[in-house]
Scaffold this active site. Sequence first.
Site, PDB file in Angstrom:
ATOM      1  N   ASN A 117      -1.658   7.862  13.248  1.00 14.62           N
ATOM      2  CA  ASN A 117      -1.591   6.724  12.339  1.00 14.62           C
ATOM      3  C   ASN A 117      -0.797   7.103  11.098  1.00 14.62           C
ATOM      4  O   ASN A 117       0.133   7.897  11.170  1.00 14.62           O
ATOM      5  CB  ASN A 117      -2.997   6.214  12.029  1.00 14.62           C
ATOM      6  N   TRP A 118      -1.151   6.551   9.931  1.00 13.35           N
ATOM      7  CA  TRP A 118      -0.319   6.724   8.735  1.00 13.35           C
ATOM      8  C   TRP A 118      -0.376   8.134   8.153  1.00 13.35           C
ATOM      9  O   TRP A 118       0.509   8.539   7.383  1.00 13.35           O
ATOM     10  CB  TRP A 118      -0.739   5.732   7.647  1.00 13.35           C
TER      11      TRP A 118
ATOM     12  N   ASN B 246       4.110  -3.703  13.611  1.00 12.56           N
ATOM     13  CA  ASN B 246       3.769  -4.513  14.782  1.00 12.56           C
ATOM     14  C   ASN B 246       4.088  -5.988  14.572  1.00 12.56           C
ATOM     15  O   ASN B 246       4.429  -6.422  13.470  1.00 12.56           O
ATOM     16  CB  ASN B 246       2.273  -4.372  15.070  1.00 12.56           C
TER      17      ASN B 246
ATOM     18  N   CYS C  47     -14.453  -5.462   7.694  1.00 11.00           N
ATOM     19  CA  CYS C  47     -14.797  -4.696   6.492  1.00 11.00           C
ATOM     20  C   CYS C  47     -16.153  -4.006   6.618  1.00 11.00           C
ATOM     21  O   CYS C  47     -16.295  -2.838   6.271  1.00 11.00           O
ATOM     22  CB  CYS C  47     -14.788  -5.596   5.258  1.00 11.00           C
ATOM     23  N   HIS C  48     -17.155  -4.741   7.110  1.00 13.40           N
ATOM     24  CA  HIS C  48     -18.510  -4.199   7.147  1.00 13.40           C
ATOM     25  C   HIS C  48     -18.842  -3.539   8.482  1.00 13.40           C
ATOM     26  O   HIS C  48     -19.960  -3.021   8.625  1.00 13.40           O
ATOM     27  CB  HIS C  48     -19.521  -5.306   6.844  1.00 13.40           C
TER      28      HIS C  48
ATOM     29  N   CYS D  60     -16.453 -10.893   9.221  1.00 18.38           N
ATOM     30  CA  CYS D  60     -17.091  -9.849   8.414  1.00 18.38           C
ATOM     31  C   CYS D  60     -16.848  -8.445   8.949  1.00 18.38           C
ATOM     32  O   CYS D  60     -16.841  -7.467   8.185  1.00 18.38           O
ATOM     33  CB  CYS D  60     -18.601 -10.073   8.342  1.00 18.38           C
TER      34      CYS D  60
ATOM     35  N   ASP E  12      -0.029  -3.216  19.080  1.00 19.41           N
ATOM     36  CA  ASP E  12      -0.051  -2.764  17.686  1.00 19.41           C
ATOM     37  C   ASP E  12       0.464  -1.334  17.582  1.00 19.41           C
ATOM     38  O   ASP E  12      -0.064  -0.518  16.821  1.00 19.41           O
ATOM     39  CB  ASP E  12      -1.460  -2.884  17.079  1.00 19.41           C
TER      40      ASP E  12
ATOM     41  N   THR F  59       0.814  -1.217   0.000  1.00 22.12           N
ATOM     42  CA  THR F  59       0.000   0.000   0.000  1.00 22.12           C
ATOM     43  C   THR F  59       0.849   1.269   0.000  1.00 22.12           C
ATOM     44  O   THR F  59       0.343   2.344  -0.321  1.00 22.12           O
ATOM     45  CB  THR F  59      -0.922   0.045   1.232  1.00 22.12           C
TER      46      THR F  59
END
Length: 711
Positions: A419-420, A285, A637-638, A634, A330, A190
Site C-alpha cells: 500500500n502507501w 483506481n 470508520c468504526h 458506519c 482497486d 493527504t
Amino acid sequence: MRDSVRLACVVACASMSLATGQGWTAAPAPATGSAQVDAKRIIDADREPGSWMSTGRTYDEQRFSPLAKITTRNVKDLGLAWSYRLDVDRATEATPIVVDGVMYVTGAFSILSALDPVTGAELWKFDPKVSRDKGRDGCCDVANRGVAVWKGKVFLGAYDGRLIALDSKSGKPLWVTDTTPDKTRSYTVTGAPRVVNGKVIIGNGGAELGVRGFVAAYDTDTGKQLWKFFTVPGDPRYPPESEAMKRAKATWTGDNFWKFGGGGTVWDSMAYDPDLDLLYIGVGNGSPWNRKLRSPDGGDNLFLSSIVALKANTGEYVWHYQTTPGDTWDYTATQHIILAELTIKGQPRKVLMQAPKNGFFYVIDRASGKLLGADKFAKATWASHVDLKTGRPVENPEADWANVKEPQLVYPGPIGAHNWQPMSFSPLTRLVYIPSNEAPALYTPNNEQRFTGRGAWHLGMPPVDLPEDAKTLKDVLGLFKGSLLAWDPVAQREVWRQPYPYINNGGVLSTAGGLVFQGTADGRFLAYSADKGSRLWDVAANTGVIAAPISYEIGGEQYVTVAAGWGGGAPLVLGAVSSSGDVGSEARVLTYKLGGKATLPAPRPRPTALPEPPALTADAAMIDKGRALYNGHCGMCHGPSTVGSSVLPDLRYLTPDKHQIFAGILAGAFAPQGMPSFMDVLTAPDVDAIHQYIIKRAHDLKKERAEEATR
C-alpha cells in the site's frame, strides 16, 4: 551520468565511513529555520547527508541515507533521544523533513509542528483548522504524509484541499490556494507536495467517493496555478482538455463513468528526473471499482492504475505505463515510485521501479516507458503473469468478479500487496525493501449502483461485512499477514523476508550503515541487517507504526526518527491488528540516537470493561436492516460488523449516556470532534435500526466473554 556518479560517491564515502566510524562532514548550512532549499541543493543532497530535504530525501525517492555512524555493530546501543506528542491520536503517516536545524512534521488534520531536531522542543505550530467533520469525505482517515520546503517556505497540503505556503521561521501563512474548488465532490489531500523548478505540485484523493482525478502545479511565490493534468476524461458533452484526454476517452465506454467522477486520483507517489526534466506520477483506481458498472463495454480506462510521465514545466503528457488495464480491484499505482540506475543484461539502464497494489514488481525505462521486467513479489491470483512483449497482464477470468455470479476470493484485495507505506532502495546492496501484505478480498458485484452524491461510497459492490461469530472471524483474519521483503530488482527474486503476523506495517529506511529500519503494526520499531535480514534491534513504540523513518545528523551525531501512531487504513486492518496486537493509538514523533536515555510514558490502558448494554428490542428483520445500514454508513470508520479499532470508538463499548443520545450523535452532536451528521442520508427509522444492531453486537460480545470465562 548523474546516477553513476552519485552511486560511486555513495559507495566510496559509505565505505570510508564504515571503516573509520565517522559520518560525512555536512556542507555549511544556512541559518536555522531558513529552509533555503532549491533544486541544486536537492540534486546535490549527498553533499549534505545530514539533512532530509524532501519527502523521499532526494528527487529519485530512494529513501536511502548515506549516514553510517549507526551500523550493524552498534545499532544495539540505540536509545530514545526524545519524543514529541502530536495533537490527534489517529492517522499518523508523515515523513518528517529536517533541514537547516529544524524538523517539520505533520499529524492528523494536517497540523504541522516545527521542532528542534536535537531536543524535540516545539519551535512553532500551525493548525490549518480543517473542519473536523471533513473526514467523511475521505476513504482512509484524516492523514497527512508530510510537507515540502523551498526557498524559505514550507508547503502544506491540507486535508480539505487547500495548499498553504508558510514562512519557515515563524510558521505564518504567506498564501493559500484552494486546489479542489468543486465542493460538490469529496476531494481530499493527504499526500506530501513536491517542488520542482519553482513549482509546488500536489494531487488529491477521493476516488471511492466519486471524484475526477488530477495533479496540478502552483507557483511557489504566489500560489497561482501554472498547469493541471487530468488523469481521466470528463463530461463527454465538453471537449477534452488535452490530447492526452482525447486519447484516454477512446478507452472508456458508456455514458456513466463521468457521473461517478471516474477516479484516477494522484493521492501519493511522485518522483522527478532532473536530467530528463520528467515528473512521474502514480495514478489511482477507478470510480467506481466495478469496471462493468464504470465502463460496461470494456476498455483500458486510461489513465487509471498507471504511471504517467509529464513534462515538469508544462504538465504535458510524455508516456505512460498501465499496471492494471481496466482495473476492477482497486489496484492503484499510487504506491512509492523509485528512480535508480541498474545494470540489466550487461547494460546500464535508467529505470523507474514500483511495487503497486496488484502484487507485481515493475522495472521500467524511465525515458521511454518501456517495460523491462514484471514479476510477482506477493501472492496474486488475479493474473498469472505479465506478458513482457505486450506489457499487459494475463488475467485470471474467474477473478473478474464484476462479470461472474458468485463472489470471488481474490489476492490481493483492495488493501493491496503493497500500500502507501514507502519502500526503500539501497545503492549498496542493490535491493529494494518492500513493506508487503498478503491480504485477500471477497468481491461481490452490485451492478445497479448509481452516484448518490458527496460523502457516499461508490464501489459497485456491497460494503464489507465481516463474520460475527468469533471463531469464523478469527479464521478470516488469519488470512491477512505482513512481511518486510528484500527484493532484487534485476534478478526479479526475493532475497530475504521477515514475516509479521499482521498487515499494514510501516514504511522503510535503508542506510549506509548496512541497516534497514521499519516500524510494525503491533507497536515495535526494528532494525535489520540490509544484506541478510537479521534482526538486530527491537524496541517498543507503544503504538502501531505505519509511517516511514528518516535519518539525519547534527553536531556529529546521527539520529533516526519516525512518526508513530495508528490510523489511515481500512478499519478491517485497524480493528484486526490493534485488537490482536493490543496496541492503542498514541501519536508521537520518536527520535533515537546511540546512547539515548529518554523513556516513553507507559502505554495508555485500553478500555476492557464492557458497559452493560441496553435491552435489545428489535426483531430479526430490523437487525438485518441495521446491519446493512451500519456496514454501509458506519463500518468504514468504526469497523465492519462493529469490529472496531483503537483509533475510533468501538461502538460495542458505548456507555449508557451515549446510548441515550445516539440519535443526536448521528444528527451531528459530535461534529466538532469529527463525527459528522448523517441525517442527509438516514431517516429516523434507519437510525433506530443501526442503534439496535449495535446493541445486539454489544450483547454478542458480552456472551462471548461469558463463554470464555467458563472454559
